[in-house]
Structures are given as C-alpha cells and as structure tokens.
Design an enzyme around this catalytic site. Structure first.
Site: not given
Length: 389
Positions: A73, A78-79, A109, A140, A173, A205, A237, A292
């Site tokens: 990124h 984020g956010g 996102t 995303y 998301r 993702h 994950r 990531d």
C-alpha cells in the site's frame, strides 16, 4: 529503460561476493553490471584498463536476486475507522532497507479519498528514487475504479499497470460482487494484458467470510480462464482458509500468496502457513510471500463494527522468510523463489526479473550469513548500504 524501472547507473559496477544464488547456487562470485543489466557472471572477472568501472568487494556477503513484493500500500491503506485511521505512505528507504527492489502498489478498502491516479503518482515517485515500481488498477470494489475508465485500456496504455486488484471477496468490506461480475473483470484483465504483452493477473483479497475461495473455484470450473490469471492473497488469514487454499492450489495447479502478518491473530504466520502448504504437498514454486505493507490491520467485533487498527510493516516478511531457511523448512535456493523467481513468474516479469542471469535487470540484494539484507542494487545502482570500492 522500461517504464516503472529505475534509471541505470552511469558507470559499470563489478561486484565481488562470497557466494551467489540465482536462486540456485552459482559457481560465479563476480557479477558485472552495466546499463542497468547483468552483463557478465564468473570468477576473477577483469575489464580493460580505462573503462569507467566501480569495483565493490563484499566477500563476506551473499548475492541473491533483489526481492519482489507484490502487495504494498504505497499510498497507505486504512480508513475503515474514518479519516483519522488512514495509514501513512511508505518511503523508498523503508522498501530498499528490506532488500526489496520491486514493488506492486495496491489500493484497498478506501478508493474514495485515494484513487488510482494517486497510486500511479506514488509508484512513479518510487521509480524516481531508484526502485522498480508497478501497480494494480482497481481496489476492493467491483466495478473497480480505473485511470482511463476501463480495465482493458488501463492495462493496454498505462505501462505501470500490470494487473487488477486487490479485489475483495469473502469479506464484509467487499462490494459482494456477483459471479458474472468477477468473470467479466478477469476476462477484461486478460484481454487488456494480451494487447499490452503483459500477464495481467487479478489479485484477489480474501477476507474472513465463510465462502473462502469458492468464488475463485467457480471461475476456474465454469469458464475458460486460466489459473495463472487469478492470484488469491491473505490465504493464511485463518487455518481453515489456508486448508482451502492448499486444496485450490493442488486442484488447479494454481499459485497462492501468503501474507507476512506481524500479528497473525487468529490466522497463521507466514512461516507456519508456508510450512503447512508444503506439508500438504503444494510445490514451493506455487507459493509466494508478500507484506501488505502500510495497509491497515483493522479489528472488528462480532457485529462487524470497527474497534481498532494496526499498520502493517514489511519487517515480518523478511523475518519469516529467514526463519524458513534457518529452521530448514526450505533450502535457501527454494526459499528465495518465494520472494524472487516465483513472484516474477506470477506477475509476468520473469523474462527480466527474479534471477541473477545474463541480460536480466541488475537487481541484487547482498545478505550477510544471518540472511539480513545489507546492500541492494536496483538496475545497477546502490540504493541501500555502504559501497566500498
């Protein structure tokens, strides 16, 4: 000079090291770099007197291909918890200090306050500082945001765009794309990439959702799309998702990307994930690692409400990779592929990156005996570490 590639150094560099791996062990311990390329490999190499050359003697270090991180990124991610939770961008120094010479930038996102145009500007900024930097168009959501209004045009006309991603599936998301939307997206990426002579992968993702890799399985079972077009990431994950990923890789001969989480939480570290995939019979050549880096690691409660966040770094990527070698899960030759040759193949860069070979980009990381990056050359130019002549 290819777009997205660092500008080559003006003089030749003759690098003399203790050992070299390409990723396989080489007999050569001298590497001559000129015009951004590796132009000679051997022992006791000499060049004619008067040639503009810099000699770098590092007999205590090991030369390997510079690492490739396919999921960074670069603008910051984020956010998910509001504007105050936007992650910072990453610097060229933070990338190069980990022995990484090539990155692929992603949006996640937030594709509202950050856009593909922002990402392209950041990628070009990193290239101006000497790194090789590419990007995925999209984010995303589906339909994905693009630079030109069309996936095919982005791939065909923007040199830095080498794929689409990171498209979110099995995640609260995500935009909950239908199966036909995913098929259209991947097929658009394939055709646009063909027109540009690129691989044009779709970087997916994977979230915590119960569907796991089912949407990707369906794509490969019901369409003519090839498995090398579809790359799932974050497959570690949670343990159940990793098992799903092992089945997916074995059933389709597909590649899967493991994320080097600093705090795996309910998931698995990159070390544990690679170890389990290998134990399941997944070939090491079908596994890649990514960081990531500077993305968000948000935490949500049982109702999906945001409760906190950490910012990902790329230190775990190198630490987990080192551990795979040090604990003899993989020999160095095979482990190197996880960060070099395997990644180059996945991205379609394997004709000039991911190996120490004649005619390849002079992207070289020098490791000490503990496998810690000490110096890095990208296109023959030293970006990190002291150079003794």
């Amino acid at each position: 000079m290819r777009p997205g590639q660092a500008r080559p150094a003006g003089t030749m560099t003759l690098l003399r090291v203790g050992e070299a791996f390409a990723p396989e062990r080489l007999a050569a311990t001298d590497i001559l770099m000129a015009g951004g390329k590796i132009v000679a490999l051997g022992q006791g190499l000499e060049v004619p007197r008067g040639w503009p050359i810099r000699e770098v003697v590092a007999r205590d270090l090991i030369a390997v291909p510079a690492f490739i991180d396919q999921h960074v990124h670069v603008t910051g991610g984020g956010g998910e918890g509001g504007c105050g939770t936007r992650c910072p961008p990453i610097s060229a120094h933070d990338i190069a200090s980990m022995g990484i010479g090539t990155v692929v930038g992603v949006l996640g996102t937030d594709s509202i306050s950050r856009s593909p145009a922002d990402l392209l500007a950041s990628v070009r900024g990193l290239a101006a500082e000497g790194l090789t930097a590419y990007m995925y168009t999209g984010a995303y959501r589906v339909p994905p945001p693009t630079l030109t209004g069309d996936i095919q045009r982005d791939l065909a006309w923007i040199p830095e765009v080498i794929g689409v991603g990171e498209i979110a599936i099995s995640d609260h998301r995500s935009s909950q794309p239908r199966q036909d939307e995913l098929a259209r997206l991947v097929s658009d990426a394939r055709v646009g990439a063909m027109l540009a002579g690129k691989r044009g992968i779709c970087h997916f993702h994977l979230g915590d959702g119960k569907r796991g890799l089912a949407p990707l399985r369906q794509l490969l079972e019901e369409t003519e799309l090839p498995p090398d077009q579809i790359i799932p990431t974050h497959v570690n994950r949670r343990p159940e998702l990793l098992e799903d990923a092992a089945d997916y890789a074995l059933a389709f001969g597909a590649s899967v990307d493991v994320t080097a989480f600093e705090d795996a939480g309910d998931g698995l570290s990159a070390f544990d994930a690679v170890s389990r995939l290998l134990a399941r019979g997944v070939p090491s050549t079908r596994i890649t690692l990514s960081s990531d880096c500077n993305g968000s690691l948000p935490e949500f409660d049982a109702d999906g409400a945001y409760v906190g966040m950490q910012v990902a770094r790329n230190t775990a990527l190198i630490a987990d990779w080192q551990r795979l070698v040090q604990e003899e899960v993989l020999p160095l030759e095979s482990a190197l592929g996880l960060l070099t040759a395997n990644v180059a193949h996945v991205l379609g860069l394997h004709a000039h990156k991911g190996r120490l070979a004649l005619g390849f980009d002079a992207d070289i990381t020098l490791l000490d005996r503990a496998l810690r990056p000490q110096r890095i050359f990208v296109a023959g130019r030293c970006l990190h570490g002291d150079v003794d002549t």
